[in-house]
Write an enzyme that holds these catalytic residues in place. Structure first.
Site, PDB file in Angstrom:
ATOM      1  N   GLU A 196       0.834  -1.207   0.000  1.00  6.76           N
ATOM      2  CA  GLU A 196       0.000   0.000   0.000  1.00  6.76           C
ATOM      3  C   GLU A 196       0.872   1.262   0.000  1.00  6.76           C
ATOM      4  O   GLU A 196       0.541   2.257  -0.629  1.00  6.76           O
ATOM      5  CB  GLU A 196      -0.925  -0.026   1.220  1.00  6.76           C
ATOM      6  CG  GLU A 196      -1.973   1.061   1.223  1.00  6.76           C
ATOM      7  CD  GLU A 196      -3.079   0.797   2.256  1.00  6.76           C
ATOM      8  OE1 GLU A 196      -3.084  -0.285   2.866  1.00  6.76           O
ATOM      9  OE2 GLU A 196      -3.912   1.680   2.429  1.00  6.76           O
ATOM     10  N   CYS A 207      -8.073  -1.459   4.617  1.00  7.96           N
ATOM     11  CA  CYS A 207      -8.027  -2.565   5.590  1.00  7.96           C
ATOM     12  C   CYS A 207      -9.376  -2.915   6.185  1.00  7.96           C
ATOM     13  O   CYS A 207      -9.576  -4.018   6.666  1.00  7.96           O
ATOM     14  CB  CYS A 207      -7.102  -2.231   6.756  1.00  7.96           C
ATOM     15  SG  CYS A 207      -5.497  -1.675   6.256  1.00  7.96           S
ATOM     16  N   SER A 220      -7.018   2.222  -2.013  1.00  6.93           N
ATOM     17  CA  SER A 220      -5.857   1.375  -2.312  1.00  6.93           C
ATOM     18  C   SER A 220      -6.312   0.010  -2.797  1.00  6.93           C
ATOM     19  O   SER A 220      -7.234  -0.583  -2.239  1.00  6.93           O
ATOM     20  CB  SER A 220      -5.008   1.210  -1.051  1.00  6.93           C
ATOM     21  OG  SER A 220      -4.076   0.164  -1.243  1.00  6.93           O
ATOM     22  N   LYS A 233     -15.090  -8.942   9.244  1.00  7.15           N
ATOM     23  CA  LYS A 233     -14.073  -9.820   8.652  1.00  7.15           C
ATOM     24  C   LYS A 233     -14.692 -11.151   8.230  1.00  7.15           C
ATOM     25  O   LYS A 233     -14.177 -11.827   7.350  1.00  7.15           O
ATOM     26  CB  LYS A 233     -12.921 -10.042   9.639  1.00  7.15           C
ATOM     27  CG  LYS A 233     -12.023  -8.819   9.818  1.00  7.15           C
ATOM     28  CD  LYS A 233     -11.064  -8.625   8.651  1.00  7.15           C
ATOM     29  CE  LYS A 233     -10.454  -7.229   8.663  1.00  7.15           C
ATOM     30  NZ  LYS A 233      -9.698  -6.933   7.427  1.00  7.15           N
ATOM     31  N   GLU A 271     -14.529 -12.887  -4.614  1.00  7.91           N
ATOM     32  CA  GLU A 271     -13.295 -12.605  -5.378  1.00  7.91           C
ATOM     33  C   GLU A 271     -12.034 -13.017  -4.623  1.00  7.91           C
ATOM     34  O   GLU A 271     -10.952 -13.045  -5.212  1.00  7.91           O
ATOM     35  CB  GLU A 271     -13.226 -11.119  -5.755  1.00  7.91           C
ATOM     36  CG  GLU A 271     -12.946 -10.129  -4.619  1.00  7.91           C
ATOM     37  CD  GLU A 271     -14.204  -9.664  -3.901  1.00  7.91           C
ATOM     38  OE1 GLU A 271     -15.218 -10.400  -3.930  1.00  7.91           O
ATOM     39  OE2 GLU A 271     -14.182  -8.566  -3.304  1.00  7.91           O
ATOM     40  N   CYS A 322      -9.840  -0.816  15.392  1.00  4.71           N
ATOM     41  CA  CYS A 322     -10.179  -2.238  15.553  1.00  4.71           C
ATOM     42  C   CYS A 322     -10.224  -2.668  17.021  1.00  4.71           C
ATOM     43  O   CYS A 322     -10.888  -3.656  17.357  1.00  4.71           O
ATOM     44  CB  CYS A 322      -9.178  -3.099  14.812  1.00  4.71           C
ATOM     45  SG  CYS A 322      -8.910  -2.569  13.121  1.00  4.71           S
TER      46      CYS A 322
END
Lengths: 118, 387
Positions: free
Chosen positions: B135, B164, B184, B223, B231, B374
């Protein structure tokens, strides 16, 4: 026995009843406000402590920069960009990058073709 | 296809007292319901962040569990089960065993995971470092392209957003498709770990990739949704098989009768388990930005930083900005790099609208859905003491 009578003025008994109710309401409101403030402070407090935990751990680590991680250097040299350290190499692009939104079906198709060929 | 895509990750149980608290917490307005009636989550709007879950006063909101699948893989002798743990897990897992918030238990965590039967215990922090490499390089390419340096014409536009946080990604895809070229293309650390485990490990350890099961321990409910996105199969297999939360790992440790607090300290396995302080701070808001600055500064300037701390990007305020002067060797001059950090998606709209209108002078913007980052994710221990 309404507090608000149509007469002018209120009796002594009515005054005490009204004042008592007002005082009770004020106390209850105060307690709830205190609870609210405490909940908010406590939530910020544990988030702050977890963050401090991470920053303290960072300071204790032998290496503190990503590009100095020897296993990172090794995976580039041995696998992602053989012989050199070159991020966004073709292999890195295939394994470590993605696409978003309307570009996803095309990516899935490309990956399927790639794996059929392999 | 798992059932996740049809039922969603986050659901309201019949315990719902219809208090309406979650509708104020939800960053996307996905929860609705009349006072007194069980509330409902609109699947299309929900970004799976689980903030409603950890803030529900009645514990009436639940997340989809993959714990049984993980236990089955661990019990299957043919499977080579590897595990990764996100940075934020190690400073919160201890709370489930009576320790204070912020206590670092990573060495006991590695030991507990080995006791649970994982064949290799690695660390998401390794792929957090890999994320910075990819990144950060992408950001440098975008900056050079904007400055008209030859050879970088195919790089994307500035500012670059971080990628992220899967809740942020779904939000951008749902609400701001025009901002997607700014995000990104680097996968999140979790999703980098999957293909690395299923391509690099087989080569190094001489194992069949089809036998590998990749499990993540995450502070995050989104997550679980991310690992199921169709994908993410660049290894030729489902890259990350299952995700369990910090809470679920604690329950697995208790179910197995492991005396967590008396475990001896252990280390992560070698090859894709080594991490740095830069990776550790990914778990707090501003951490990805600081890690990227440490690497970008040194790579662009060719100089070693005296102090690696960029305290200007730290803190818990929902929107923060800073400017860092980087002496760029290739350009022969100092470049002021403008950065912005957003924590809490409720605050991201104005930042995005400025970017789309061409009013933004930022180079790099970090976005994390959960307030504080997080460490306050929807998969973290629930603080009942805050009610």
């Amino acid at each position: 026995m309404s507090i608000f009578t149509e007469k002018d003025g209120i009796t002594r008994r009515q005054f005490f009843k009204g004042a008592g109710m007002l005082a009770f309401t004020a106390v209850v409101a105060g307690v709830f406000a205190k609870v609210g403030v405490d909940v908010f402070a406590a939530s910020d407090d544990y988030i702050q402590k977890r963050a401090e935990g991470l920053y303290t751990l960072d300071e204790q680590m032998a290496i503190r920069k990503s590009h100095e991680n020897p296993e990172i250097l090794q995976i580039y040299k041995d696998f992602l960009s053989p012989g050199e350290i070159k991020p966004v190499s073709e292999k890195a692009h295939h394994l470590l990058h993605t696409r978003y939104g309307k570009d996803i079906p095309g990516l899935i198709e490309e990956l399927a073709t790639h794996h059929d060929a392999a | 296809m798992s059932t996740v895509s049809t039922t969603g990750i986050i659901t309201v149980s019949n315990e719902c007292k219809a208090c309406d608290h979650c509708t104020f917490i939800c960053p996307t307005g996905a929860i609705s319901g009349k006072l007194g009636e069980k509330h409902h989550i609109e699947l299309k709007k929900c970004i799976n962040c689980g903030q409603c879950l950890i803030n529900c006063p009645f514990g009436a909101i639940e997340d989809y569990s993959m714990v049984n699948e993980v236990k089955a893989a661990l019990a299957d002798p043919k499977k080579f089960v590897v595990v990764q743990e996100a940075p934020a897990v190690r400073v919160a897992l201890g709370e489930e065993f009576g320790l204070a918030p912020g206590t670092n238990v990573k060495n006991k965590m590695y030991a507990a995971l080995r006791k649970l039967g994982f064949d290799k215990v690695y660390d998401t922090e390794f792929t957090a470092d890999l994320t910075i490499m990819e990144e950060g390089t992408e950001l440098i390419h975008r900056v050079f392209n904007a400055l008209g340096v030859e050879g970088f014409e195919n790089s994307g536009p500035l500012p670059q957003f971080t990628s992220c946080c899967p809740a942020w990604i779904k939000y951008a895809e749902d609400k701001y498709p025009h901002v997607l070229p700014h995000i990104s293309s680097a996968k999140s650390p979790q999703q980098m770990f999957g293909p690395v485990a299923k391509t690099y490990l087989p080569e190094k350890l001489n194992i069949n990739p089809a036998d590998i099961t990749v499990v993540s321990v995450m502070p995050c409910t989104a997550k679980k949704y991310e690992c199921d996105r169709p994908e993410f199969m660049s290894s030729g297999f489902k890259d990350v098989d299952y995700v369990v939360t910090t809470r679920e790992l604690a329950q697995m440790i208790k179910d197995a009768g492991i005396d967590f607090l008396n475990l001896s300290d252990e280390k992560a396995d070698k090859l894709i388990g080594l991490s740095t302080g830069a990776a550790t701070i990914f778990g707090a808001t501003g951490g990805v930005m600081e890690a990227a600055l440490r690497t970008a500064y040194e790579l662009l300037s060719g100089q070693t930083l005296d102090k690696v701390d960029f305290k200007a990007v730290r803190g818990l305020a929902p929107v923060r900005e800073a400017t860092v002067e980087i002496p760029v060797k290739a350009l022969g001059k100092a470049l002021p790099v403008n950065v912005c950090i957003v924590t809490g998606l409720k605050h991201v709209d104005t930042v995005i609208e400025d970017v789309l209108a061409g009013r933004s002078n930022y180079h790099f913007i970090e976005v994390m859905n959960c307030p504080g980052g997080c460490i306050n994710g929807g998969g973290q221990p629930i603080r009942r003491d805050t009610y």
